[in-house]
Every structure is written in C-alpha cells, then in structure tokens.
Design an enzyme around this catalytic site. Structure first.
Site, PDB file in Angstrom:
ATOM      1  N   HIS B 120     -51.305 -56.585  -6.966  1.00 21.78           N
ATOM      2  CA  HIS B 120     -51.817 -55.141  -6.530  1.00 21.78           C
ATOM      3  C   HIS B 120     -53.158 -55.006  -7.804  1.00 21.78           C
ATOM      4  CE1 HIS B 120     -51.718 -50.749  -6.759  1.00 21.78           C
ATOM      5  NE2 HIS B 120     -51.067 -50.930  -5.415  1.00 21.78           N
ATOM      6  N   ASP B 198     -44.905 -56.967 -13.418  1.00 24.95           N
ATOM      7  CA  ASP B 198     -45.331 -55.795 -12.735  1.00 24.95           C
ATOM      8  C   ASP B 198     -43.857 -55.741 -11.741  1.00 24.95           C
ATOM      9  OD1 ASP B 198     -45.773 -53.845 -10.896  1.00 24.95           O
ATOM     10  OD2 ASP B 198     -47.811 -54.564 -10.445  1.00 24.95           O
ATOM     11  N   GLN B 201     -42.723 -53.061  -7.028  1.00 22.12           N
ATOM     12  CA  GLN B 201     -42.008 -53.262  -6.046  1.00 22.12           C
ATOM     13  C   GLN B 201     -40.513 -53.828  -6.145  1.00 22.12           C
ATOM     14  OE1 GLN B 201     -43.026 -52.662  -3.043  1.00 22.12           O
ATOM     15  NE2 GLN B 201     -44.696 -51.615  -3.758  1.00 22.12           N
ATOM     16  N   LYS B 224     -41.087 -45.213  -6.106  1.00 19.44           N
ATOM     17  CA  LYS B 224     -40.943 -46.260  -5.553  1.00 19.44           C
ATOM     18  C   LYS B 224     -39.541 -46.650  -5.684  1.00 19.44           C
ATOM     19  CE  LYS B 224     -45.516 -48.286  -5.710  1.00 19.44           C
ATOM     20  NZ  LYS B 224     -46.054 -48.110  -4.305  1.00 19.44           N
ATOM     21  N   CYS B 362     -54.072 -52.399  -1.282  1.00 17.77           N
ATOM     22  CA  CYS B 362     -54.613 -52.613  -2.797  1.00 17.77           C
ATOM     23  C   CYS B 362     -54.276 -53.976  -2.937  1.00 17.77           C
ATOM     24  CB  CYS B 362     -53.755 -51.686  -3.649  1.00 17.77           C
ATOM     25  SG  CYS B 362     -54.167 -49.838  -3.239  1.00 17.77           S
TER      26      CYS B 362
HETATM   27  C1  PLP Z   1     -46.863 -54.117  -7.132  1.00 16.44           C
HETATM   28  C2  PLP Z   1     -47.452 -52.861  -7.534  1.00 16.44           C
HETATM   29  N1  PLP Z   1     -47.945 -52.806  -8.610  1.00 16.44           N
HETATM   30  C3  PLP Z   1     -48.505 -51.517  -8.965  1.00 16.44           C
HETATM   31  C4  PLP Z   1     -48.381 -50.550  -8.255  1.00 16.44           C
HETATM   32  C5  PLP Z   1     -48.869 -49.124  -8.756  1.00 16.44           C
HETATM   33  O1  PLP Z   1     -48.045 -48.234  -8.932  1.00 16.44           O
HETATM   34  P1  PLP Z   1     -48.555 -46.667  -9.011  1.00 16.44           P
HETATM   35  O2  PLP Z   1     -49.499 -46.486  -7.731  1.00 16.44           O
HETATM   36  O3  PLP Z   1     -47.289 -45.960  -8.617  1.00 16.44           O
HETATM   37  O4  PLP Z   1     -48.941 -46.442 -10.220  1.00 16.44           O
HETATM   38  C6  PLP Z   1     -47.943 -50.461  -6.926  1.00 16.44           C
HETATM   39  C7  PLP Z   1     -47.916 -49.574  -6.067  1.00 16.44           C
HETATM   40  O5  PLP Z   1     -48.643 -49.235  -5.208  1.00 16.44           O
HETATM   41  C8  PLP Z   1     -47.348 -51.848  -6.685  1.00 16.44           C
HETATM   42  O6  PLP Z   1     -46.971 -51.923  -5.152  1.00 16.44           O
END
Ligand code: PLP
Ligand code: PLP
Lengths: 138, 404, 404, 138
Positions: B120, B198, B201, B224, B362
C-alpha cells in the site's frame, strides 16, 4: 508514635464520612517521620507525578527485611505513603509478595489512589516495593 | 458455533437498503462495519465518562484514565504483547511514519531499505522519504509476475542484500494475498534486519500472535478491525521501540520542560503527544473484546467458506480475470471483467446495493506490476453470508448484461 | 435569549452524580463536555453511513465523502476561511508539529523563532526541536512578573529581533488570560514574520474570525470545542500553508506513486495522509452547528457573567491568591489557597463532586515564571451556571476547613 | 448525430429504471466524437481521478463561445462528459455562467456524480468551464 497498619485500617474503615477518612489520612502524613534530606535525591523522586513523591528503598540484610522511607509535598499523598509504609515496612521479601496493597486499599475504599493515572506516586511505590521484594526472594 | 445471522444483527449498518436493495457490503478492506458494542462504548464515553486523561484528580478523569489504560492492556493481550510495547497513533499510516521518522538517525548512505511492490502507498512513500533523507538505498523484494512471492527468491535476496530495514505487508490490500512471513522474517533476523510488518489488512482476519511472528514492528488501523476511525497502533519490540527518535512533541510525552531544555518520557508515552483519541481507544477495546468473543477459529473458517464460495461462483462467469491468490487469502477478491473499466462495474453494482471498490487501491506500483490500470475489489469479512455472495454474483451478471 | 438550563439539558454528561453529589464540571479547559447532537452524529455515522471516503464508488462511500467535505466547509465558514485552508489533524499538538516540521527547510541558523513563556508545552517543545534542527535562535517574548504581556514591550521586542516566526497562544490554558493579539500580530506582519496562533483554548470562547485576525496559521482541538477526541485543525493562509513541506506520507495525499518516485497533491490534501478521522470530522461539524445556533454574543456574555461571579465569590475567601487576569479572560480561574498543595485541594473538591484541575497544566515554564509549583484551575464554559459557582465555592470552603 | 441537451434530458428523465438511465448515458458516451490524440496532454488530464478524464477547453474569439472537448476511459464518465458538453458547448461566457450544471444534474437524478468525491472528473470539469467563462466575461 507510628501506628500499625491494623490501627490505621480500623480508623479509616470506621470513618463515618469520606471527609473523616481524608482527615485520618492527612493526620497519618503529619505523623510520618521526616525523610532525611540526603535521601531526597533525583533518583528517589518518582517521575511524572503531579505532587513530589520521594521513595527510598533499602534492604536490611541482617533482618532480611525491606526498609522503606518516603515523603511527599502533598498532605494526601504523604498520608497514603504512610499507609503503604505501615503495610510493608519491616516485612521480609516473602511477606511483601504475599501482601496485596491493591486488595488492602480496596478494602479501605481508597482503591482509586492506585489507579494507573500518573497523578500520584503510590502505585509506582507499591510496584517498586514488590519488584525489590521479588529480586530479593529469588 | 458461528451463527452469522446472529452476528449480522450486531451490525446496525448492515440492516439498510441502498438504492432500494438490501446493502451487500463488500468493502471491508477499506473499512469494516462496527458492532453495536463499539457504538455503545463511544456513546457511553461521551454521555457519561467524558474527561481528559492522565492529568485530572477528579473522578471523571480517573475513570477515563483507567478505561483508557485498560483498553491498552486489552489490545496488547489480543496481540500477545505487553502494554508498554503498544503506541496509539491515528492510523496505520501514522504508525509507519512514526517508525520511518524515528529511524532517521539510525540509517545512513550505507543502509539498505527493502520493501515490496505489493505494498500500500502508506508502506512505500514513507520509506522513499526516509531513503531520500538518509541516502539509504531503497530496493524491492522480487515479486512474481502474478503478484505472489517466491519464498526462496525472497530469502536469497535478503541474504544477498542484508537489508538494514525490511518493511512488508502481512496481506495485500489489493489482492488479499497473505505474505509467507515466517520464512522471510526468519531470513531477515539472520541478517539483523529491522523488520516492520504492515498488518492493516491482516490483523482482523489472521489475529496474529505478534510475539510468535517475531517482527520488530507491526502496524494496524482500528477502523479496519471493527473499531472507530482516527485510531491505529504501533507494536514495537520494547528496546527497538524505545530506540526510535521522538516524533511529535508536546504535552503528555515530556518529563520536564524549561524554555531552554526538555526531557522526554520513555516509550510508549514518548510517542504519544497531545490529548489522545480517548473515545476511540476505549471503543476499540470494545471491538477487540467483541472479536475475541467470537472465537478466532470459527471466524476464520467462516470467512474462508464465504471467500471460497465467492471464488467458485465468480469463476463460472465468462470473461472474468481473477488476480488474487485464491488459495492463500484473507478474503479479498481482485478481478476485472474483459476490458471493461472497473469504475463502470463498481458504479453499476452500486445500483444493485452492492458496495465494492474499484481503482488502484492505493497500490499503484502493484497495478503497474500486474500491467493493469485498476481492478474491482470485493472484500469479505466474517459478517458476510452466502446470500451476500449470491446477490453480488447476480448483480454482477446484470451489470455485464448492461455492458455487453 | 440564552437559557442555560435548556442548554445544560443538551449535555448528558452534566446530569450525573459524582460521589453522590451533582457533578460540577469545571474542567472544560482540559476537554469540554459534548452536546447530544455530537453524540447522535457519531452514532448515526457508525450505525448507518459508515464507509471510507474519497475512494469508493458506492453509495455509502459517496455519502460519507459528501458529509466529510461538507463538514470541512461548515468549520471553515465558522472561522471565516476557505475550506482548502483547513487541514484536519489529530489535535492542536499535531497541527503545531505539522507546521514546525514543514518549516524546517525555510529556516536556518540566521533565523529567529519567538514564543512566549505563557505557552502550553505543545507550543514550546516543537519549536525547540525546530530550533535544534535548523540552528535557529529561540527567544521568548517579554512577559511581566504577573503573567501578562505589556504590549509595548512586545512590539519593541519584535521590532528589535525581527523574528522569522512568532508562535503565541490566543489565550493561556493555565491562566485564561487573553493575549493582546491585534497589536502583536500587526507588529509581526511589519517584520514579515510568519505567525502561528495557538487557539486550543480560545477558539471555543472567542469564536475568532481568522481572516480578520490576520495570522498565517491557527491551530485548535475539536475536543476542547464540544467535539470528539482525536481531531484538531490547522488553518493556514493558502500560500503559506501550501509552502510547508509534506509531513506524513501515504495514501490520500499522493498524486502518483512508482517504486522510485512520488508526486504529492496540493494543500490541504498534501497534509492529510491515511484514512481520516471521518466520524470525528462529521461529529465536529455537528458541534460547530450547535455552537453557532446559540449565538456568539449570548454565549460570551453568559460565560463572562459566570466567570465574574466566580471571581467575586473566590475573592471573598481569605488566603486565596488568584493568578489569572480577571479583567481579560476566557473563563479560567487559576488560584492557590495559602501554601496548600493544589493536589490536595483538587482531590478534596472531587469528594464534593467538583471537577477542577491541579498541577502545572502543561505549562511548566509559566509556573516557573510565576514562582509556583502548580495551581488549582477552575475553567468554565457556557454550560456552567450560577449554581455551579455556588457549589464550587461552598465545597472549597469545606475543603479549607478540612485542611486548616 | 450529436443530441441536444434537451433531447438527452428527455430520454434520461423518462428512463423507466435506473438501468435504462445508465444505458442512455453509456450510449451518449459512445456517440461522443473521439478526442484528437494531440489534445490528450498531461495538462488536459484531470488529476486525482480514478478513471482517466481529459478536458480541453478553448475559446472561440469570433463567436465568443466556449469550445469544449473531452474524453474518458470509462463508459459512464464519458457519457456524463457528453451531457456536460451538450449543456455548455457553444455557449457564450454569460450563458455558461447562467447555466447551473448542478441543478440540471439534480433534475436528471444524476446529482451524485457531481459529489466532491474525487472519483470522477465531472465536477472538476464543470468548475473549469465556469471559471473560464468567468475569466472571459470580465
Ligand atoms: C495494507 C495497508 N496498509 C496501510 C493502510 C493505511 O491505513 P490507514 O489509511 O488506516 O492509515 C491500508 C489502508 O488502506 C492498508 O490496506
Ligand atoms: C493552549 C493549548 N495549546 C495546545 C494544547 C494541546 O491540545 P491537544 O492536547 O488537544 O493536542 C492545549 C491543550 O491542552 C492547550 O490548552
């Protein structure tokens, strides 16, 4: 004259109103022997407290008991300190470990003073005492 | 036993009509719906216990502080870590930024940062910035054409480059693929690599035991994981965590301040400046308690059953290309229909009350890697049922009829 | 007309007993209570409209995006600024950090940063860090012994030092004193100084027209303005704002990402990475709508009446020292009783259901300046009534009797 | 054959179901004359859209009218573009300013496509058209 924990507990438990309870506590603080200035070092100061709280812990090897000295610039915390001291001073490490300050404070209706809120040093003090006891009982 | 209908009743938002059709919510990878327990905890906080934490001597403040710190313990226990290894942030994105900022002084132009093309943007751009700041080299783990890792290639790559830092996702937000972390993290550990996973998800679906996983850092987002918006978390192995440079400065995180000098507290306080998101922390612990009450194995089994059912149905439609690894997935289906634009599919599905995502999710580098501009993404959670899949597939067939 | 009893009925948390006494909430400077409208907006979002914003094609996401962007417009209108000059942050603390980080490249060892000794730690430490990073000189505006500014001295100081940046509070969180901003900001403007005003305390009480105020940056926290925790805002004059370096990086704030290069969006998006605190933004706009509905003049008049009544009563008690400027105040009373520790007073007051703060109020330099270790702080808001003052004073007298 | 906005509005308003509405829109997109490749420059690309949307605006000084060319890689956005074009193409700046796309889209039941969500470029397109008209009418 320093009261035993039993005596303290009795008068606090039998306080007719919370005001009386605090009066007792502040009185206990007043009766606490003064902490020698040389012991009031930076490392004795419990960090992050709103009130100043000093704790000096030592171990009497001959007697195998904890020696605890403390002071505070507030009346209430000083009184609470006096209760902790009455609870633990002069106990062996094994006795300290078996003495649950949380339960005692809860019984006295003072449990909120052991909250993780960092406003007073009582919880930190109990933790330091327990951890020293744990080290010594190994 | 796992009774999905009973569980659905706990999620008020699922009980609504969209465009006069029952909502089929397949966008949990973007954000999950919230159980009533979370909504009630938030309301209860604001309607009764609302106060600032840590600094007040009065009852409300003490109660709020207690609830706040108990919440940290609850979430820490969920991840099998200690409470002082958990830093609250505003989201996974901030958690990663906190780490990349905090590592600035530990890296230099001899350092190597390894990420992957599957990440992401939140797990790409902060590392690019760190590399730029420090002169470190930024490399990407080898990724096969189909978007899956070959573990052996990865291990070789790590042995060859001996990265200073490795940042990798636990599961892809675009594909749902689960990363073979165990071997990769093991290889990294042998090179004394600092590792960040990370978990934005994966955390909900895999409920990881972080001590066992063995990474140095793990990040997640509450929204999430059934929790409120505006909250995330950073796990850091204590020494590693505490070794990071301070990030934001201000109240709460300081020990003493004079006009010329300031001393900071230790982790986690050191990284938590300003009034925290108290209501969200408390509500998130309600989310975690709810999740734990459902039993991890039951949740996982149900999610996989729903996912497999959806895969099976989707594969029957002519012209569908599935990009996800269907054998190793948290429950996210990434696909396209012929060369129709995913935007059109998602827009038309919405007419049928089906909520999916379209676009690059993203993850532009991954899309480039797969050679597509974007995709449709249907992401499932344990509150989805077989009927959701049936409605989704039926709607998709109607959309295709409209487009063809 | 301003009917305080009707207003109190809108705040569920005010209707409770603390230690068997009616709650007297005098800690609004720490965080305000929330009107029912804010609680309901939060619940409504999670129970119905919950979805991530900006990226989904489906109805829930479109609705959430619309509500989210309308909220920005509502709050911007409140401050008389344009929506793209408003950046959402997690609080005032983060907003200041965003600016100090963003200015790093615009300052060097020839620069001068001016703050004051009256500031909250959040408006001190980030500037210390910026000074350390850039080699800039950090100075403090002259403050009189009693904690008040002499405007002429301040103007002279600014003319003499020609600061690159001036960061100053709109009202002191410890004392409630209102800063004579007009003249100070005017003097700063003549020196082309970049100005930041910390409005965390003042924004609720003074409801400033920011365009008229004429500062470059203004920061605030939603939780101190009837809104939820975990949200704050940064106003920046557009060019100034957009000239700041990016802060956190990740999703939402990028234009395009490849594995080697990233381009960013323009302000405010450029500073808003990751999933925003959607529920809080929407609930905060409900807070602002509520506040606006009460009429600014009525609110102010009532607050001042309550404050003056409290001052009058407090002054009648022998042994009380008041540190606040009682003629120029947002409604915060800072005092001590003889040399009793404020901790003891606050703890005993709590027994009577009176919630006040004690301590250094995250303003250690100010306490040093005043030569005290701390103080008791009773802070009022428009939902306090005369009875609150009576109960507070009666309780204080009881406490004094206990202590004497 | 390019339809007038009136004709478009009639068929969309009278669509018996939302499916039919989208069918009409996508048909309009199909009938949009292709945008010359040379006009598809980076600056013509509306930033931040999920779908690719190109807008080329010009001004016919002789006729005192706006010239609008657009394209998109999605069928629905392309159809919506066709509606905007039918609404504004060939109008004088004054006429453009008086023509409220929001109201028209609302009447056609398509208002959600003008939401501030940055998923499609329709809103940006209308804003660009209005701002060019404002510049020209000064
Ligand atoms: C794999 C991953 N990393 C990071 C993020 C970023 O999370 P947040 O937008 O809640 O900070 C997301 C969310 O879209 C994600 O799916
Ligand atoms: C004057 C002032 N500035 C800044 C802050 C920091 O606000 P927050 O903790 O909400 O970030 C506060 C709050 O305590 C304050 O009173």
């Amino acid at each position: 004259m320093i009261k035993t924990f039993k005596e303290i507990a009795f008068s606090i438990e039998n306080a007719p109103a919370w005001q009386q309870k605090y009066r007792e506590i502040m009185l206990l603080g007043k009766q606490l022997p003064p902490m020698p200035g040389v012991l009031k070092t930076d490392s004795a100061l419990v960090p992050g407290c709103e009130s100043k709280v000093w704790i000096y812990l030592d171990f009497d090897l001959e007697e195998n008991t904890l020696v605890i000295v403390g002071d505070s610039d507030t009346r209430i915390v000083k009184g609470l300190l006096a209760i902790v001291l009455a609870l633990y001073n002069g106990l062996t490490p094994e006795q300290v470990i078996k003495t649950d300050a949380l339960a005692e404070f809860s019984r006295l209706g003072l449990i909120q003073h052991l909250s993780p809120s960092r406003g007073n040093g009582i919880k930190a003090m109990v933790e330091r005492i327990q951890s020293m006891a744990a080290d010594r009982s190994l | 036993m796992f009774d999905v209908e009973k569980i659905r009743a706990d999620f008020p938002a699922l009980k609504q009509l969209i465009n006069e059709q029952p909502l089929v919510y397949l966008d949990s990878a973007a954000t999950t719906q919230k159980p009533q327990a979370v909504i009630a905890a938030t309301e209860q906080f604001y309607a009764r216990n609302n106060a600032n934490v840590h600094r007040g001597r009065h009852t409300l403040s003490e109660q709020a502080t207690l609830a706040y710190e108990q919440a940290r313990a609850t979430v820490a226990a969920f991840f099998n870590i200690t409470a002082n290894e958990l830093v609250w942030t505003k989201g996974a994105t901030e958690a990663i930024n906190l780490v990349t900022n905090g590592l600035s002084e530990q890296l230099d132009n001899q350092s190597t940062i390894v990420i992957s093309a599957l990440e992401h943007h939140a797990n790409i751009v902060p590392w690019q910035q760190l590399a730029k700041r420090t002169g470190a080299t930024l490399l990407t783990l080898p990724l096969q054409q189909n978007g899956r890792f070959n573990v052996e290639q990865c291990v070789n790559f790590i042995e060859q480059h001996k990265p200073t830092v490795l940042a990798i996702t636990h599961a892809s937000n675009a594909l749902g693929n689960i990363t073979p972390l165990e071997t990769i993290l093991h290889a990294a550990k042998l090179q004394h690599t600092i590792t960040l996973v990370d978990g934005a998800q994966a955390a909900l679906h895999l409920q990881p035991n972080l001590q066992q996983l063995g990474c140095d850092f793990y990040v997640f987002s509450a929204h999430k994981m059934l929790g409120p918006t505006g909250l995330g978390g950073l796990y850091g192995r204590y020494e590693r965590l505490n070794s990071l440079a301070v990030y934001q400065t201000g109240g709460e995180m300081i020990e003493t301040v004079t006009l010329t000098e300031t001393t900071f507290r230790q982790a986690p306080a050191k990284f938590e400046s300003g009034t925290p998101n108290i209501a969200a922390v408390i509500a998130f612990s309600a989310a975690i308690k709810y999740l734990v009450s459902l039993d991890k194995t039951n949740v996982y089994t149900h999610e996989q059953a729903i996912f497999n059912y959806a895969v099976e149905k989707l594969q029957l439609i002519d012209g569908i290309t599935i990009y996800s690894d269907i054998n190793n997935n948290i429950g996210t289906l990434c696909f396209n229909y012929k060369d129709e634009h995913p935007f059109d599919i998602a827009t038309l599905l919405d007419g049928y009350g089906v909520a999916v995502r379209s676009g690059h999710h993203c993850a532009q580098p991954l899309m480039q890697h797969l050679g597509i501009n974007g995709s449709v993404r249907a992401s499932f959670a344990f509150y989805n049922n077989h009927k959701d899949v049936d409605l989704f597939i039926a709607a998709l067939q109607e959309c295709i009829a409209l487009l063809d």
